[in-house]
Design an enzyme around this catalytic site. Sequence first.
Site, PDB file in Angstrom:
ATOM      1  N   ALA A  86       0.853  -1.198   0.000  1.00 43.56           N
ATOM      2  CA  ALA A  86       0.000   0.000   0.000  1.00 43.56           C
ATOM      3  C   ALA A  86       0.878   1.233   0.000  1.00 43.56           C
ATOM      4  CB  ALA A  86      -0.931   0.012   1.209  1.00 43.56           C
ATOM      5  N   LYS A 139       5.658  -0.089   7.942  1.00 50.64           N
ATOM      6  CA  LYS A 139       5.231   1.204   7.412  1.00 50.64           C
ATOM      7  C   LYS A 139       6.383   2.195   7.488  1.00 50.64           C
ATOM      8  CE  LYS A 139       1.717   4.826   8.058  1.00 50.64           C
ATOM      9  NZ  LYS A 139       0.474   5.208   8.800  1.00 50.64           N
ATOM     10  N   ASP A 194      -9.783   9.230  10.274  1.00 48.01           N
ATOM     11  CA  ASP A 194      -9.426   8.740   8.938  1.00 48.01           C
ATOM     12  C   ASP A 194     -10.052   7.363   8.703  1.00 48.01           C
ATOM     13  OD1 ASP A 194      -8.305   9.078   6.453  1.00 48.01           O
ATOM     14  OD2 ASP A 194      -6.314   8.372   7.032  1.00 48.01           O
ATOM     15  N   VAL A 227       3.546   1.037   2.855  1.00 47.06           N
ATOM     16  CA  VAL A 227       3.494  -0.129   3.726  1.00 47.06           C
ATOM     17  C   VAL A 227       3.988  -1.341   2.942  1.00 47.06           C
ATOM     18  CG1 VAL A 227       2.034  -1.620   5.143  1.00 47.06           C
ATOM     19  CG2 VAL A 227       1.545   0.830   5.011  1.00 47.06           C
ATOM     20  N   GLY A 281       0.351   5.726   0.391  1.00 44.59           N
ATOM     21  CA  GLY A 281      -0.547   6.856   0.584  1.00 44.59           C
ATOM     22  C   GLY A 281       0.220   8.150   0.728  1.00 44.59           C
ATOM     23  N   GLY A 282      -0.490   9.201   1.161  1.00 44.43           N
ATOM     24  CA  GLY A 282       0.129  10.508   1.281  1.00 44.43           C
ATOM     25  C   GLY A 282       1.178  10.571   2.361  1.00 44.43           C
TER      26      GLY A 282
END
Length: 452
Positions: A238, A260, A348, A245, A240-241
Amino acid sequence: MSLWQRLKERLGGGATPGGGAPAGAGGGAAPDADPSGRGASEPRAPRSPAAPVARGRPTREEGGDDIARLRSAGARQGPSTEEVIAVLRRARGTLQEAEAVAHLVAAMEERVLPDPVRVACADLLAARGDEQGALSVLEGAATSRERGSAARAQPVSSTEGLVLAADLYASLGQLPRAIGAIERVLVREIGAPGARERHQRWRAALGAERPAAARVEDVTFVAPSASKTPFRLLREVARGGAGAVYEAEDEVLGRRVGFKVYHGRGGDRAHVTREVRLAAALAGPGVVRVFDADPDEGWIALEWIARGSVRDVLRAGDAAALAPVARWARPLARALARIHERGYVHADVKPANVLLRNLGEPVLSDFGLARPRGAPSAGGSPGYVSPERLAGRPSDPRDDVYGYGRVLEDVLVRLEPLGCEGLAAWKELSLRCLGPDDERPPDGAALVRAVC
């Protein structure tokens, strides 16, 4: 006076279902009722006292029978959705327009009409300049409290309905609600015509008053082996911003972990420290376990959950695995209740942050945006941020309830075409969670009561 009565008044005194004049003092006809919706200052043809204008049903040639049938829209023997929309199209811009809408409004007082019918009705109301009335139709403003019916109208959830609602919110100056509606469209259908342009324009307009929180968008690459950690990285799972991960192996303990890594590496020390401490403080059912962390190097080692997130399940085309919804949605509500009871807001809640140890044991991950209740909020994931938070409200459990509703919506929109049973109640709850603050469950505890 109910909202629907006010809406019918705005349609014009003479536009009553059945074509009859509304009763006035002494039972007389309402003077100069104008079903066309024109203002009183516009010229009208003079009426002869000897030949009053008939207020009854229009002739078959004028489409009066079709107009009258709109009153039974949604009933077993009533017109189909396609027939209703066809009648509305023919009535648009004619003297029968107001009467057609009045019949549908009356029908909505008794039964829930399909989304396409309500969208067509709202579009016609908006064209007549009644934007608030149009929103009332889209939001499902006729409730059981107003009409004494067991049914409850729900806000529209179709792409067309959400786009129209977003335009109406923006026209009325409610930019946070407009952005929230259009982001729901973008999450579902990124190529929806005009959706991205609207989103950019409204975000820019809102940002002129309240600058968006800065986000780090650096590209992070990590070598398969890191000398300062006991982990061997296997693959990226994964991104993201905030970071990326990886699936990794703890070579000392011989177990898999989620590794992460933050984009900012050492520059994220305070952020990493706060995230891991909060995750540890909230440890328990429904919260991902943290094994290790190095704030100076910008990484966290988490429990490895092989099934991945709700987003992963949906992207794999395996939505059917998420039925029945109660199996994972109820424990997820309980996890939020625990977090809120401790005085925090996750901030979130989205499919990517709902991991599945198994289909009956969801856990919340990524506490990077979590804040104490009442603290200023920071950032958020487009499509999952409540309109109130977009408007600048401090952290509030209702923001998590909104995110919970969005997770439900993302799952339900994929389960409905599969014909899964028992979805109606979950859809109603989802729309409640996405509705106005005063109708939304106020926190996780109320959410638990709603799902049990």
